[in-house]
Write a protein that holds these residues in place. Sequence first.
Motif, PDB file in Angstrom:
ATOM      1  N   PRO A   1       0.830  -1.219   0.000  1.00  0.00           N
ATOM      2  CA  PRO A   1       0.000   0.000   0.000  1.00  0.00           C
ATOM      3  C   PRO A   1       0.855   1.256   0.000  1.00  0.00           C
ATOM      4  CG  PRO A   1      -0.041  -1.072   2.156  1.00  0.00           C
ATOM      5  CD  PRO A   1       0.665  -2.011   1.228  1.00  0.00           C
ATOM      6  N   ASP A   2       0.260   2.382  -0.414  1.00  0.00           N
ATOM      7  CA  ASP A   2       0.998   3.644  -0.523  1.00  0.00           C
ATOM      8  C   ASP A   2       1.580   4.090   0.815  1.00  0.00           C
ATOM      9  OD1 ASP A   2       0.393   3.675  -3.181  1.00  0.00           O
ATOM     10  OD2 ASP A   2      -1.369   4.969  -2.954  1.00  0.00           O
ATOM     11  N   GLY A   3       0.951   3.734   1.901  1.00  0.00           N
ATOM     12  CA  GLY A   3       1.426   4.167   3.214  1.00  0.00           C
ATOM     13  C   GLY A   3       2.740   3.552   3.627  1.00  0.00           C
ATOM     14  N   GLU A   4       3.203   2.541   2.907  1.00  0.00           N
ATOM     15  CA  GLU A   4       4.440   1.864   3.283  1.00  0.00           C
ATOM     16  C   GLU A   4       5.592   2.189   2.328  1.00  0.00           C
ATOM     17  OE1 GLU A   4       4.138  -2.277   4.060  1.00  0.00           O
ATOM     18  OE2 GLU A   4       2.171  -2.127   5.006  1.00  0.00           O
ATOM     19  N   GLN A   5       5.485   3.301   1.595  1.00  0.00           N
ATOM     20  CA  GLN A   5       6.503   3.625   0.607  1.00  0.00           C
ATOM     21  C   GLN A   5       7.886   3.816   1.226  1.00  0.00           C
ATOM     22  OE1 GLN A   5       6.117   3.683  -2.818  1.00  0.00           O
ATOM     23  NE2 GLN A   5       4.190   2.734  -2.252  1.00  0.00           N
ATOM     24  N   ASP A   6       7.959   4.397   2.430  1.00  0.00           N
ATOM     25  CA  ASP A   6       9.243   4.676   3.062  1.00  0.00           C
ATOM     26  C   ASP A   6       9.512   3.785   4.258  1.00  0.00           C
ATOM     27  OD1 ASP A   6       9.760   6.694   1.244  1.00  0.00           O
ATOM     28  OD2 ASP A   6       8.774   8.217   2.457  1.00  0.00           O
ATOM     29  N   SER A   7       8.776   2.695   4.378  1.00  0.00           N
ATOM     30  CA  SER A   7       8.967   1.805   5.519  1.00  0.00           C
ATOM     31  C   SER A   7      10.279   1.038   5.389  1.00  0.00           C
ATOM     32  CB  SER A   7       7.804   0.824   5.614  1.00  0.00           C
ATOM     33  OG  SER A   7       7.857  -0.095   4.538  1.00  0.00           O
ATOM     34  N   PRO A   8      10.889   0.655   6.511  1.00  0.00           N
ATOM     35  CA  PRO A   8      12.129  -0.139   6.434  1.00  0.00           C
ATOM     36  C   PRO A   8      11.953  -1.429   5.643  1.00  0.00           C
ATOM     37  CG  PRO A   8      11.780   0.688   8.662  1.00  0.00           C
ATOM     38  CD  PRO A   8      10.540   1.004   7.886  1.00  0.00           C
ATOM     39  N   THR A   9      10.747  -2.036   5.765  1.00  0.00           N
ATOM     40  CA  THR A   9      10.504  -3.280   5.029  1.00  0.00           C
ATOM     41  C   THR A   9      10.592  -3.051   3.533  1.00  0.00           C
ATOM     42  OG1 THR A   9       9.079  -4.119   6.795  1.00  0.00           O
ATOM     43  CG2 THR A   9       8.834  -5.115   4.619  1.00  0.00           C
ATOM     44  N   ARG A  10       9.973  -1.975   3.065  1.00  0.00           N
ATOM     45  CA  ARG A  10       9.998  -1.705   1.629  1.00  0.00           C
ATOM     46  C   ARG A  10      11.417  -1.411   1.151  1.00  0.00           C
ATOM     47  NH1 ARG A  10       6.382  -0.389  -2.314  1.00  0.00           N
ATOM     48  NH2 ARG A  10       7.394   0.501  -4.155  1.00  0.00           N
ATOM     49  N   ILE A  11      12.166  -0.644   1.923  1.00  0.00           N
ATOM     50  CA  ILE A  11      13.525  -0.300   1.518  1.00  0.00           C
ATOM     51  C   ILE A  11      14.394  -1.550   1.444  1.00  0.00           C
ATOM     52  CG2 ILE A  11      15.602   0.920   2.260  1.00  0.00           C
ATOM     53  CD1 ILE A  11      13.710   3.119   3.324  1.00  0.00           C
ATOM     54  N   GLU A  12      14.248  -2.448   2.425  1.00  0.00           N
ATOM     55  CA  GLU A  12      14.996  -3.711   2.380  1.00  0.00           C
ATOM     56  C   GLU A  12      14.634  -4.507   1.125  1.00  0.00           C
ATOM     57  OE1 GLU A  12      17.359  -4.873   4.085  1.00  0.00           O
ATOM     58  OE2 GLU A  12      17.433  -3.624   5.875  1.00  0.00           O
ATOM     59  N   MET A  13      13.333  -4.519   0.792  1.00  0.00           N
ATOM     60  CA  MET A  13      12.903  -5.249  -0.394  1.00  0.00           C
ATOM     61  C   MET A  13      13.438  -4.601  -1.664  1.00  0.00           C
ATOM     62  SD  MET A  13       9.006  -6.113   0.820  1.00  0.00           S
ATOM     63  CE  MET A  13       8.466  -6.695  -0.760  1.00  0.00           C
ATOM     64  N   GLU A  14      13.497  -3.257  -1.702  1.00  0.00           N
ATOM     65  CA  GLU A  14      14.046  -2.567  -2.869  1.00  0.00           C
ATOM     66  C   GLU A  14      15.520  -2.927  -3.063  1.00  0.00           C
ATOM     67  OE1 GLU A  14      12.894  -0.854  -5.242  1.00  0.00           O
ATOM     68  OE2 GLU A  14      11.091   0.228  -4.670  1.00  0.00           O
ATOM     69  N   LEU A  15      16.275  -2.931  -1.985  1.00  0.00           N
ATOM     70  CA  LEU A  15      17.689  -3.286  -2.073  1.00  0.00           C
ATOM     71  C   LEU A  15      17.859  -4.726  -2.545  1.00  0.00           C
ATOM     72  CD1 LEU A  15      18.966  -1.599   1.213  1.00  0.00           C
ATOM     73  CD2 LEU A  15      19.624  -0.959  -1.116  1.00  0.00           C
ATOM     74  N   ALA A  16      17.062  -5.619  -1.970  1.00  0.00           N
ATOM     75  CA  ALA A  16      17.139  -7.024  -2.373  1.00  0.00           C
ATOM     76  C   ALA A  16      16.754  -7.197  -3.831  1.00  0.00           C
ATOM     77  CB  ALA A  16      16.239  -7.872  -1.483  1.00  0.00           C
ATOM     78  N   CYS A  17      15.765  -6.435  -4.295  1.00  0.00           N
ATOM     79  CA  CYS A  17      15.340  -6.523  -5.695  1.00  0.00           C
ATOM     80  C   CYS A  17      16.454  -6.057  -6.619  1.00  0.00           C
ATOM     81  CB  CYS A  17      14.080  -5.682  -5.901  1.00  0.00           C
ATOM     82  SG  CYS A  17      13.371  -5.841  -7.560  1.00  0.00           S
ATOM     83  N   CYS A  18      17.126  -4.968  -6.254  1.00  0.00           N
ATOM     84  CA  CYS A  18      18.238  -4.485  -7.073  1.00  0.00           C
ATOM     85  C   CYS A  18      19.337  -5.538  -7.167  1.00  0.00           C
ATOM     86  CB  CYS A  18      18.797  -3.192  -6.484  1.00  0.00           C
ATOM     87  SG  CYS A  18      17.741  -1.753  -6.718  1.00  0.00           S
ATOM     88  N   ARG A  19      19.654  -6.161  -6.043  1.00  0.00           N
ATOM     89  CA  ARG A  19      20.718  -7.177  -6.053  1.00  0.00           C
ATOM     90  C   ARG A  19      20.320  -8.371  -6.933  1.00  0.00           C
ATOM     91  NH1 ARG A  19      20.867  -5.873  -0.157  1.00  0.00           N
ATOM     92  NH2 ARG A  19      22.747  -4.629   0.186  1.00  0.00           N
ATOM     93  N   ALA A  20      19.043  -8.773  -6.840  1.00  0.00           N
ATOM     94  CA  ALA A  20      18.586  -9.901  -7.655  1.00  0.00           C
ATOM     95  C   ALA A  20      18.611  -9.550  -9.139  1.00  0.00           C
ATOM     96  CB  ALA A  20      17.183 -10.320  -7.228  1.00  0.00           C
ATOM     97  N   LEU A  21      18.257  -8.307  -9.472  1.00  0.00           N
ATOM     98  CA  LEU A  21      18.290  -7.880 -10.867  1.00  0.00           C
ATOM     99  C   LEU A  21      19.723  -7.856 -11.398  1.00  0.00           C
ATOM    100  CD1 LEU A  21      15.662  -5.001 -10.693  1.00  0.00           C
ATOM    101  CD2 LEU A  21      15.433  -7.113 -12.020  1.00  0.00           C
ATOM    102  N   ILE A  22      20.660  -7.399 -10.584  1.00  0.00           N
ATOM    103  CA  ILE A  22      22.066  -7.409 -10.992  1.00  0.00           C
ATOM    104  C   ILE A  22      22.514  -8.837 -11.247  1.00  0.00           C
ATOM    105  CG2 ILE A  22      24.417  -6.970 -10.211  1.00  0.00           C
ATOM    106  CD1 ILE A  22      23.282  -4.576  -8.626  1.00  0.00           C
ATOM    107  N   ALA A  23      22.175  -9.723 -10.318  1.00  0.00           N
ATOM    108  CA  ALA A  23      22.628 -11.119 -10.431  1.00  0.00           C
ATOM    109  C   ALA A  23      22.043 -11.810 -11.644  1.00  0.00           C
ATOM    110  CB  ALA A  23      22.251 -11.886  -9.165  1.00  0.00           C
TER     111      ALA A  23
END
Length: 949
Positions: free
Chosen positions: A412-434
């Motif tokens: 949901p939009d309310g979780e855009q800056d949550s720590p959970t979302r940021i961790e998932m964004e970082l993990a997604c970037c790493r998976a895309l690189i790999a």
Amino acid sequence: MTAEPIPAAGERPVGREAELSLLARTVAALRDGLGSVVEITGEPGIGKTCLAAALVALATQRGVPVVRAHAVRGNTTSFQVLRDAWEARSATVRAHPRAGGDKGKPFDEVRDLPGEWAAGCALVLDDFHWCDPDSAAVLVRLIRSVVPGPFLLALAHRPGQTAPEVRQALEDGVRAGTVTRIEPGPLDAEAVAALLARWGTPVDRESRTPAELQDFAARLCAAAGGNPRYLRLLAAAAWQPEHWPERPGTDTAGLLREAKPLIAELDALSSQAAVTASAAAVLGSPFRPQDIAQVSGLGLDSTLDALAELERTELVRPADWKGGLAFRHPVIGHVAHERAGVSFRLRAHHRALELITGRGGRARERARHAEHLLGADAALAARVLAEGAAEIAAREPETAARWLRSALESLPDGEQDSPTRIEMELACCRALIASGRLHEARTRAHELLAHRHAALGEGRLLQAHAVCANTERQLGRYAEAAAIAGAALGLLPRPLPDPLPAEAVELIIEYGLVHVLSEAHDQARALLREAARTPSEADGADRTVLRVLNALCATHAGDLDEAADEVTRCARLVDALPDPLAGRTPETLALLGSAELYLERFTDAARHLSRGLAAAGSGLQQPIRLHRLLGLAAAELWTGRLDASQRHAREVEDVARSLGVRPAVTLAQAIRATALAWARGRQYADEAVAIVEEATSATLAGHGWWTASATGLLAQARLLAGDAAGCRRTLLEGGGGKRLPRVRPFSRPLLLTLLATATLDCGDREEAHRLVRAAEAEADRLGLSVQEAYVRCARAQLHMTDGEHDAAAKLFELAAEAFRTAGMPVQYAWTLATGARSFHEAHGPAAALGHLDAAEAVARAYGALLVQERVTDARAEQSGDVLGTHPLGLLSDREREIAELASTTLRTREIAERLFLSPRTVETHLSRIYRKLGVPSRLALSDLLRRSR
């Protein structure tokens, strides 16, 4: 017998030449009055109906009447398939009275005598496994009797669903020789490629190289098991290897359109069996009866009855010895899954998720079901998908990236800056690189830094900078990567904190990697040395990477004593790590293997670079695979495994092109050209030079490590191919001038000797002497035995040119022994062959021939044709049988003129001025002269012309 005509190329089955030949022979026999029975049998979808249609076409071409009928699934009418065939035959007789057959008799009078009412015909009965018992009984009697002639009976059936008495009769006929069995097997990759071309399947042909298209066809063939029907389904679904077997492709509508025959099979099931098939599709293979009972809600007894029905229809088969079951092919499960209604799928996936969670199943299993629940319970599904992605990221980065993208889109939009979302964004970037999706990873990483900078916090801010720098580095943007990593390093206190946080270790590793690759290792060396000595919170793998990078920087700087000790310690640490940690990002094994290559530890380098490659397959992260294969191809080149080196170099080219890493393509081409020149000899010299020309024309500035690594190999390939001037030009342009200032210290002696040899071949002996003296000084500082061996070879060639054969022979022998000890057999044999003339002059013909025998044996063992050719030349020189005619007779007038001048002390530029040509034109003529006369250099040309005179 003449060859039988077969259906036109656009109609006949692909890859079935042997089967078509058998069918053609049976049709020819029928025309000769001989009857026979043909059984076309095999797995569902393997192509039985296509072969039956081919038989019809063959018979029609030969003027043989054809009667074709299909048994009907679920038929309750007696003699259905025979009645249909008789009616078709009667229609033919009415239309063509001369066709023969019983006229006017009712079916009930002739039903038991198909050999009479179908005399002179080819009776083709398809899907015979569905025939009624009465038809089966008639045909069993016919199969077991002597077939009346002329009469051809062809039965196409699935053996697993055919009545036992029919199967037994056919088996007895095969043994007796009265039945011809045609059992088509799986198609091979070549046939699959031909089918894809025939169907016009969109596989991005314009953007794929022929090798990539061949690889795609091979992988699709493996996914389909060579079965044409499954191949057609996967092609219609827009199959992609990175999604298989989790998904059939990206086009679900295309899959269902093509799957109509399979859907008809599913629709013919009882309601309980259909629900069971849908539940099994939700669970995925292998599935257990008790799990299906829980997910479907049918209960265990009803589920077992339904599974028995699915087994009878061969939709489901045993999968393992533990009682697990599976669809006969995964694509059937995908069709069954899509065919089930949305409401059923949601409930079934929710029940499956609860079932797996309740028994403590792995996150990966749970995530597969959570992916289907994003629209119903987004929060739960996103959490489970993130957990599943974390579990599989190292082995299946493509799937991990897909799960994380889906999870992020559902938050949901309310979780855009949550720590959970940021961790998932970082993990997604790493998976895309790999997974090689570098541009998408770069976009996401930059957006994360730009829009959520304030929400990141100190630790995640360091991680985000490291990930962003990683994407820039992978794309070859070293300046940007260094700037991004350097900006984040400014946030760390100096001296570094003790213990060093794990996110700081990740950032320092990235900073070190980009500086090593951009040949700016001196800027990162102090930081890497400090970080390697500082206790950290990172795990053992990351601490080992820091030490490997530190050792690599020492190697690049020429501090080999420090580097050697550190590489030895790092090798022990890496050998103690399990494969998933040793081979993960950053490129631990690739970096260690590279350092070992530079330190001439070729066996250790090959061991580390190849570790886990075969087992990892497509699961190994693509950027890491790229670096590992590059190092392995180089190690194999040095150690004489020429075919393996070329194979791995080609694989690197494919991976590098898919990732968009052009400099890696250049380096791979340099390795392949050098291996080709060694392996194939003078006949392939032009091809090797063409590869070098392509690689050289595409070399980009600003990629220090890649360019430096490629320069020496490109120059060596030119020299081996007889292009001394091109070798010299490559080294001077890539190395920055006469003393090669841009070349790394650990490889400068080798490249200086290459330059000296090429310069000597071009006729400049004075400059060659200066270059060899410079190489000797560099080798003395390094103390690397292989580098010293190359320098000794160059000095020996100068002695040989000056007629000082005693000194030359001694140096050639010392160099050859060093190459042998280092595990470089091809270079060992080449050195012995090169020094043959000095061995002869210094020690006599017996010693020279002994060395040539040893060189030839090694060259044959390692497939080095170029060395064998040099041995042959040296033997001819020993025997005095150089050429039966004067060598100048093989040349054109201009080539003869240049050859005469080149055999003197004139330099290339002086020859050009005398003949009013450009130096480049003279160099081109000289390369052609060397190839025509089979000599490797200007020195050898002079000797050849002197002896001929």
